[in-house]
Design an enzyme around this catalytic site. Structure first.
Site, PDB file in Angstrom:
ATOM      1  N   LYS A  69       0.916  -1.257   0.106  1.00 17.42           N
ATOM      2  CA  LYS A  69       0.028  -0.026  -0.051  1.00 17.42           C
ATOM      3  C   LYS A  69       0.755   1.334   0.029  1.00 17.42           C
ATOM      4  O   LYS A  69       0.597   2.293  -0.658  1.00 17.42           O
ATOM      5  CB  LYS A  69      -0.833   0.116   1.290  1.00 17.42           C
ATOM      6  CG  LYS A  69      -2.114  -1.041   1.220  1.00 17.42           C
ATOM      7  CD  LYS A  69      -2.849  -1.343   2.417  1.00 17.42           C
ATOM      8  CE  LYS A  69      -3.820  -2.505   2.237  1.00 17.42           C
ATOM      9  NZ  LYS A  69      -4.655  -2.812   3.556  1.00 17.42           N
ATOM     10  N   GLN A 113      -4.889  -1.653   9.890  1.00 15.80           N
ATOM     11  CA  GLN A 113      -4.936  -3.044   9.062  1.00 15.80           C
ATOM     12  C   GLN A 113      -5.305  -3.974   9.791  1.00 15.80           C
ATOM     13  O   GLN A 113      -5.053  -3.926  10.971  1.00 15.80           O
ATOM     14  CB  GLN A 113      -3.308  -3.106   8.764  1.00 15.80           C
ATOM     15  CG  GLN A 113      -3.061  -4.413   7.996  1.00 15.80           C
ATOM     16  CD  GLN A 113      -3.432  -4.127   6.518  1.00 15.80           C
ATOM     17  OE1 GLN A 113      -3.457  -3.306   5.938  1.00 15.80           O
ATOM     18  NE2 GLN A 113      -4.025  -5.624   6.135  1.00 15.80           N
ATOM     19  N   ASP A 136     -10.867   2.639   4.240  1.00 13.05           N
ATOM     20  CA  ASP A 136     -11.165   1.322   3.920  1.00 13.05           C
ATOM     21  C   ASP A 136     -12.561   1.182   3.811  1.00 13.05           C
ATOM     22  O   ASP A 136     -12.963  -0.172   3.355  1.00 13.05           O
ATOM     23  CB  ASP A 136     -10.738   0.591   5.286  1.00 13.05           C
ATOM     24  CG  ASP A 136      -9.336  -0.284   5.022  1.00 13.05           C
ATOM     25  OD1 ASP A 136      -9.094  -0.762   4.116  1.00 13.05           O
ATOM     26  OD2 ASP A 136      -8.791  -0.599   6.127  1.00 13.05           O
TER      27      ASP A 136
END
Length: 323
Positions: A69, A113, A136
């Site tokens: 990422k 995460q 997200d």
């Protein structure tokens, strides 16, 4: 045969094996679009978009995902930071860190995460990230707006699947779709994007969608998949979808990713939920694992970070809720 967005469904002849959709090539295309968008944004005098990633513990897969990422962010011109915290961090300490990042004007996009250690409530953490920084797309407000066909921060993997389908030209209107897997972060949002109304604020695919899950008997699942025009496998079960379960010419999108040991070489390798070699002989389109949905997930995360930086998803009602 590998396809980019230029090859459309109507141009495919089903005599050959399936067209293998290269998620890597599509992701490069999307990242190029993102890079151009960032350059224009910065050239107009705006601050460079910034992504903050919170990584808890030493999970090797999580560290690998986060590295991908941050590399992608650098590639498209987004600045980023990875904030490491030990697995022993308390839920309160993590919530306090998220609160500080929410209030940091330099942070445009913020993600924590997953998975998190067992002593931490993941839903509480996802809801702690302010919705307009929630790249997200896991905050309950973003999930709710997505379910109402309103503009929202879409979860990156479902959005990646949707972009694969759209950019490849696979028709969805009136088509039968099976989504194998009902997770709140992947299966459910994919089903929402595919079945919702194409005329709404956030257009959907107007497909007829069936969702299966762990309690769907295999034979019953086959009864659905054999009639499906599109099968999206997102259950995390290797070889769940086999050739006998697919009708000729169906499009198959494999979201699953599991690390298994190769019986011949004894080395570990990544596999999806689909028996790739068998299914590709019957399908019209198929995504590989790796190199299919995975790269698209990262690319869509970059697009979400740009959306967050531009404050495109902060309507008045959202401001009132998060004030």
């Amino acid at each position: 045969m590998v396809v980019e967005a230029s090859l459309k469904w109507s141009e495919f002849c089903f005599v050959n094996d399936a067209v293998v959709i290269s998620g890597r090539k599509l992701a490069r295309q999307i990242r190029q679009e993102a890079r151009h968008e960032v350059e224009q944004w910065v050239a107009a005098g705006n601050k460079r978009p910034h992504l903050s990633v919170v990584l808890v513990g030493e999970n090797p897969a999580s560290h690998s995902y986060v590295l991908n990422k941050t590399k992608a962010a650098a590639d498209v011109g987004i600045s980023s930071e990875t904030i490491l915290r030990p697995a022993s961090i308390t839920e309160e300490e993590l919530l306090d860190l998220i609160g500080k990042l929410n209030n940091d004007a330099n942070v445009d996009g913020l993600l924590v995460q997953l998975p998190l250690p067992e002593h931490i409530d993941e839903r509480k953490i996802c809801n702690a990230v302010t919705p307009d920084k929630d790249v997200d797309g896991f905050h309950v407000i973003n999930v709710g707006r997505m379910c109402l066909d309103q503009y929202s921060m879409l979860p990156a993997t479902p959005w990646g699947v949707w972009e694969i389908i759209k950019r490849t030209g696979i028709p969805t209107l009136g088509k039968n779709v099976v989504v194998a897997g009902r997770s709140k972060n992947v299966g459910m949002p994919i089903a929402m994007l595919l079945h919702t109304d194409g005329r709404h604020e956030r257009p959907g695919g107007d497909a007829t969608v069936t969702i299966s899950h762990r309690y769907t008997p295999k034979e019953q699942l086959k009864q659905h998949t054999i009639r499906a025009d599109i099968v999206v496998a997102a259950a995390g079960i290797p070889n769940l979808i086999t050739a006998d379960m697919i009708k000729e010419g169906a499009a198959v999108i494999d979201v699953g990713i599991t690390r298994v040991q190769d019986p011949v070489t004894a080395k570990s390798r990544l596999v999806g939920d689909v028996d790739f070699e068998g299914v590709k002989k019957k399908a019209s389109y198929i995504t590989p694992v790796p190199g299919g949905v995975g790269p698209m997930t990262v690319a869509m995360l970059m697009k979400n970070t740009i959306i967050a930086a531009k404050k495109l998803l902060k309507p008045k009602e959202l401001e009132a809720l998060t004030a």
